[in-house]
Design an enzyme around this catalytic site. Structure first.
Site, PDB file in Angstrom:
ATOM      1  CE  LYS A   1      33.592  26.655  20.314  1.00 15.04           C
ATOM      2  NZ  LYS A   1      35.070  26.774  20.910  1.00 15.04           N
TER       3      LYS A   1
ATOM      4  CG  HIS B   1      42.668  34.739  15.895  1.00  8.94           C
ATOM      5  ND1 HIS B   1      42.921  34.519  17.230  1.00  8.94           N
ATOM      6  CD2 HIS B   1      42.245  33.613  15.360  1.00  8.94           C
ATOM      7  CE1 HIS B   1      42.599  33.292  17.505  1.00  8.94           C
ATOM      8  NE2 HIS B   1      42.002  32.774  16.245  1.00  8.94           N
TER       9      HIS B   1
ATOM     10  CG  HIS C   1      43.349  29.335  19.273  1.00  9.74           C
ATOM     11  ND1 HIS C   1      44.030  28.638  18.461  1.00  9.74           N
ATOM     12  CD2 HIS C   1      42.449  29.825  18.665  1.00  9.74           C
ATOM     13  CE1 HIS C   1      43.728  28.752  17.357  1.00  9.74           C
ATOM     14  NE2 HIS C   1      42.637  29.547  17.370  1.00  9.74           N
TER      15      HIS C   1
ATOM     16  NE  ARG D   1      12.582  30.307  24.665  1.00 10.98           N
ATOM     17  CZ  ARG D   1      11.401  30.672  24.887  1.00 10.98           C
ATOM     18  NH1 ARG D   1      10.448  30.461  23.850  1.00 10.98           N
ATOM     19  NH2 ARG D   1      11.124  31.517  26.088  1.00 10.98           N
TER      20      ARG D   1
ATOM     21  CG  ASN E   1      41.961  26.921  22.211  1.00 10.61           C
ATOM     22  OD1 ASN E   1      41.568  27.687  21.774  1.00 10.61           O
ATOM     23  ND2 ASN E   1      42.330  26.714  23.390  1.00 10.61           N
TER      24      ASN E   1
ATOM     25  CD  GLU F   1      35.697  23.838  23.063  1.00 12.46           C
ATOM     26  OE1 GLU F   1      35.303  24.331  22.271  1.00 12.46           O
ATOM     27  OE2 GLU F   1      36.737  24.189  23.747  1.00 12.46           O
TER      28      GLU F   1
ATOM     29  NE  ARG G   1      33.989  23.662  18.019  1.00 17.10           N
ATOM     30  CZ  ARG G   1      32.803  23.966  17.647  1.00 17.10           C
ATOM     31  NH1 ARG G   1      31.611  23.462  17.715  1.00 17.10           N
ATOM     32  NH2 ARG G   1      32.906  25.369  16.833  1.00 17.10           N
TER      33      ARG G   1
ATOM     34  CE  LYS H   1      35.458  25.152  13.750  1.00 18.35           C
ATOM     35  NZ  LYS H   1      35.402  26.425  13.929  1.00 18.35           N
TER      36      LYS H   1
ATOM     37  CG  HIS I   1      42.686  33.473  22.924  1.00 17.38           C
ATOM     38  ND1 HIS I   1      41.952  31.913  23.457  1.00 17.38           N
ATOM     39  CD2 HIS I   1      42.400  33.624  21.716  1.00 17.38           C
ATOM     40  CE1 HIS I   1      41.341  31.982  22.395  1.00 17.38           C
ATOM     41  NE2 HIS I   1      41.446  32.751  21.334  1.00 17.38           N
TER      42      HIS I   1
ATOM     43  CD  GLU J   1      42.384  29.491  13.564  1.00 17.36           C
ATOM     44  OE1 GLU J   1      42.641  28.384  13.962  1.00 17.36           O
ATOM     45  OE2 GLU J   1      42.617  30.499  14.595  1.00 17.36           O
TER      46      GLU J   1
HETATM   47  N1  GLY Z   1      37.464  28.608  17.039  1.00 16.46           N
HETATM   48  C1  GLY Z   1      37.601  26.979  17.697  1.00 16.46           C
HETATM   49  C2  GLY Z   1      36.258  26.391  17.628  1.00 16.46           C
HETATM   50  O1  GLY Z   1      35.616  26.604  16.783  1.00 16.46           O
HETATM   51  O2  GLY Z   1      36.205  25.325  18.189  1.00 16.46           O
END
Ligand code: GLY
Length: 365
Positions: free
Chosen positions: A139, A266, A250, A117, A247, A233, A243, A223, A254, A181
């Site tokens: 993430k 990407h 994006h 965990r 995007n 988010e 957050r 970031k 995508h 990015e």
């Molecule tokens: N790559 C987008 C984020 O980390 O929210």
């Protein structure tokens, strides 16, 4: 070598260390008392492994080699890692270190999040894209037949080490793609990034370039600030998208990645997607034409595509409707009101969506 430390001030704060030739900082990022470390790294980085493992001299080190790129983000790869950790009797006081690009940090972060965990993880990204995006913010995830990143969790690292010397062997096209990015961060939050890009000879943005370092640091700061305000988010304050702002560009990106069967990098797709949302904002939200033009100028200056017409719009629209960021049947885009003034545009008209796509098709090969 001098290093810059950027604090990610979430509930469990951690440092992102950036510099050139700074791998010796790795030990300092591991939690005190760690005895055993599992290095998760792709087969293609085998040459780096020996000197890298030596940095952990005195600790018990196991190496879990995983496939290159997206192939690593597979439940069978994760299961093989869990198996190895089990065989080694890996405990909660041991740590995972990832060494690789965004796919490795996503997979390695996921393994660390799920083993017992959650065990500590330090990311050592080896691409610009992973330094400014995947490795920071917690993430983690793997892909399933239903789509990319659909299984995962938020599991923040205890530290991130961005050594620009690791970019020395990265193909130029990958460095350029990573700048997609970075330039995105210029538009959503830090216009100084755009000035740096506009006033620097693009070919001079090599791994030892102080300007590349400043660009990477600035993008990481953007970031770090965003995730500190909205890690999971759930939304920002005072009309800021939170957050979700990361995007930017994006949603179409995508859809383009999927339409090309991931045959486009990407960062390249993000550049096209950002020009698309700028065109959309010009129609649906009155974004000034100079800011739209600046999108084309900044992305193309670093060598990224700004036009695309490789799929029919209905195909792209169908993919955008199932984007993770869509709510019900309503499409949502982060758009700009002006430089560094992002807002969410929910449910734009289909006419605007099509017209913006026609605008990015102009000049496409
Ligand atoms: N790559 C987008 C984020 O980390 O929210």
């Amino acid at each position: 070598m001098s290093a810059t430390t950027i604090r990610v001030a979430t509930a469990a704060p951690y440092d992102v260390v950036v510099g050139h030739g700074v791998l010796d900082r790795l030990r300092g990022l591991l939690p005190a008392g760690v005895q055993r470390v599992a290095i998760i790294t792709p087969e293609s980085l085998e040459d780096l492994l020996e000197p890298f493992a030596e940095l952990l001299d005195g600790l018990d080190v196991i190496v879990l080699q995983v496939p290159d790129g997206e192939e690593a983000k597979d439940w069978e790869v994760a299961a093989a890692c869990w198996e190895s950790l089990g065989e080694e009797g890996f405990t909660r006081s041991d740590a995972v270190v990832t060494l690789g690009g965004g796919a490795t940090t996503d997979l390695g972060g996921f393994v660390a999040a799920t083993w017992l965990r959650g065990v500590a993880v330090v990311h050592v990204p080896t691409t610009v894209l992973a330094m400014v995006d995947a490795a920071v913010g917690g993430k983690t995830g793997i892909n399933t037949p239903a789509g990319k990143n659909l299984v995962g969790s938020f599991h923040e690292p205890v530290g991130v080490l961005c050594d620009l010397a690791l970019l020395d062997t990265l193909p130029r096209a990958e460095i350029v793609a990573g700048l997609g990015e970075v330039v995105k961060c210029g538009f959503i939050a830090d216009p100084r990034i755009l000035e740096l890009v506009e006033t620097t000879e693009p070919a001079s943005l090599t791994p030892d370039s102080p300007v590349l370092r400043e660009l990477v640091e600035r993008a990481i700061r953007v970031k770090a600030e965003v995730v500190a305000g909205d890690l999971k988010e759930t939304g920002g304050a005072d009309g800021h998208p939170g957050r979700e702002v990361l995007n930017y560009g994006h949603t179409l990106a995508h859809a383009i990645e999927r339409a090309t069967d991931y045959g486009i990098r990407h960062g390249e797709a993000v550049a096209i997607g950002c020009v698309y949302v700028a065109e959309l904002a010009a129609r649906a939200g009155g974004l000034a034409p100079e800011v739209v033009g600046r999108h084309r100028a900044a992305f193309s200056r670093v060598g990224l595509p700004v036009s695309w017409s490789g799929a029919d719009f209905d195909t792209l629209l169908a993919t955008m409707r199932v984007d993770k960021k869509a709510r019900g049947n309503q499409l949502r885009f982060v758009v700009l009101q002006d430089l560094a003034r992002p807002v969410v545009l929910a449910g734009p008209s289909e006419d605007d969506l099509r017209a913006a796509y026609a605008a990015i098709g102009e000049g496409a090969a």
